[in-house]
Design a protein around this motif. Structure first.
Motif, mmCIF file in Angstrom:
data_model
loop_
_atom_site.group_PDB
_atom_site.id
_atom_site.type_symbol
_atom_site.label_atom_id
_atom_site.label_comp_id
_atom_site.label_asym_id
_atom_site.label_seq_id
_atom_site.Cartn_x
_atom_site.Cartn_y
_atom_site.Cartn_z
ATOM 1 N N THR A 96 10.445 56.780 25.693
ATOM 2 C CA THR A 96 10.640 56.253 27.043
ATOM 3 C C THR A 96 12.000 56.591 27.624
ATOM 4 O O THR A 96 12.219 56.387 28.819
ATOM 5 C CB THR A 96 10.479 54.720 27.051
ATOM 6 O OG1 THR A 96 11.456 54.139 26.181
ATOM 7 C CG2 THR A 96 9.086 54.316 26.584
ATOM 8 N N ASP A 97 12.927 57.080 26.819
ATOM 9 C CA ASP A 97 14.262 57.425 27.293
ATOM 10 C C ASP A 97 14.707 58.689 26.574
ATOM 11 O O ASP A 97 14.941 58.681 25.363
ATOM 12 C CB ASP A 97 15.240 56.273 27.010
ATOM 13 C CG ASP A 97 16.611 56.493 27.637
ATOM 14 O OD1 ASP A 97 17.134 57.617 27.535
ATOM 15 O OD2 ASP A 97 17.163 55.538 28.213
ATOM 16 N N SER A 101 8.783 53.300 22.815
ATOM 17 C CA SER A 101 8.100 52.032 23.090
ATOM 18 C C SER A 101 7.456 51.478 21.823
ATOM 19 O O SER A 101 6.948 50.352 21.829
ATOM 20 C CB SER A 101 7.034 52.230 24.163
ATOM 21 O OG SER A 101 6.045 53.155 23.723
#
Length: 333
Positions: free
Chosen positions: A65-66, A73
């Motif tokens: 997610t980043d 996640s």
């Protein structure tokens, strides 16, 4: 004995393992080149804040997610937050040291900036990068070819009579102490959990030297003991500063990188399931979430002295698998 044949073919292949880990180190520390896909908002954050390094962020574990911090996640903070319906601000970041708790890391702000007086739960997984453990593992892998049946890594780090890795661990203790004081100052009402590192190497010290696990036969026990010293330091500092210590090592015994795919929770230097080399895969992150959940559930909602709340998870052979327990009451005080 788990060690495989270490004839010259293995000598040639150990360079591959070191190169793989070296590439992973570049991946987990090169944070400035890629913009983050999602950045949690810090303003007004309440509930649960996750701080730490790649063992918390879970590089390569689906779904990422980043991109900057290689955060998943499926990491243990996300799983824990889902289990108790907590509002999660996850600022864990691959490559982080204690310095990144109070200073920016590439495009990522200082992690402690995520804390507020409204924060009710904080998890902290940090210290491994302060002692340079990932780069030390790469060094050990590179030394194997010269003495695959011996302990060249231990010899390298103990030349002169001083264990350099043990010395670094001792030097990191005050940094952990300072981090815990900083967390308490910014989040005075929060329960703080210091989450230790899971078992990377066989508990019995018997190696599995191969291209994917390119360590000399005598170095498995040395690396195991070094990790134990790191966890012992984290436990001591947690107790001294009123935090819960979460033992993720005990429940991960028997799931180290020497185990076959499907059983191991820590990937080899050539991962077969999505994870960074020598890091937890999805199953490993799930196990860490269970350990944190049990620790917090056992401590309960009442603030206690650290010596009463330090928690060692039961060995998996003696307990049935369990989901992270509901500990929502910790956020509702």
């Amino acid at each position: 004995m788990k060690q495989t044949d270490v004839r010259p073919s293995v000598r040639r292949r150990t360079a591959l393992g070191a190169a793989l880990l070296g590439g992973a180190l570049s991946l987990t520390t090169g944070l400035g080149a890629v913009q983050a896909e999602a950045r949690p908002a810090h303003h007004g954050a309440t509930g649960y804040v996750a701080l730490g390094d790649s063992y918390a962020s879970a590089p390569a574990v689906p779904q990422q997610t980043d991109a900057d911090c290689q955060r998943s996640s499926g990491n243990y903070p996300s799983l824990l937050a889902a289990a108790k319906h907590a509002r999660l601000t996850d600022v864990s970041c691959a490559g982080a040291t204690t310095a990144q708790l109070t200073a920016a890391q590439g495009t990522a702000p200082a992690q402690l900036d995520a804390l507020t007086r409204g924060t009710r739960l904080v998890t902290l997984t940090i210290g491994g990068n302060d002692i340079g453990f990932s780069s030390d593992i790469a060094t050990c892998a590179g030394l194997t070819a010269g003495d695959p049946a011996g302990s060249p890594c231990r010899t390298h780090f103990t030349t002169g009579g001083t264990d350099q890795l043990a010395q670094r661990i001792a030097q990191t203790g005050p940094k952990i102490a300072q981090a815990l004081r900083g967390i308490r100052q910014r989040a005075p009402h929060a329960r703080i959990a210091v989450v230790g590192y899971p078992d990377l190497f066989p508990e019995d010290g018997v190696g599995c030297t191969s291209a994917a696990v390119p360590f000399a036969a005598g170095d498995f026990a040395y690396l195991r003991d070094t990790e134990k010293k790191l966890n012992a330091m984290l436990r001591t500092e947690a107790r001294r500063h009123g935090a819960v210590y979460v033992d993720t090592y005990a429940p991960s015994i028997g799931h180290d990188m020497c185990q076959p795919s499907g059983r191991r929770w820590i990937e080899t230097l050539a991962p077969e399931t999505p994870a960074a080399p020598a890091h937890p895969n999805a199953a490993g992150e799930q196990a860490m979430a269970r350990a944190v959940g049990r620790a917090l559930d056992r401590c309960g909602a009442r603030r206690r002295r650290a010596g009463h709340c330090a928690y060692s998870a039961p060995h998996p052979a003696r307990t049935a698998p369990a989901k992270p327990p509901a500990i929502r009451h910790l956020l509702d005080r």
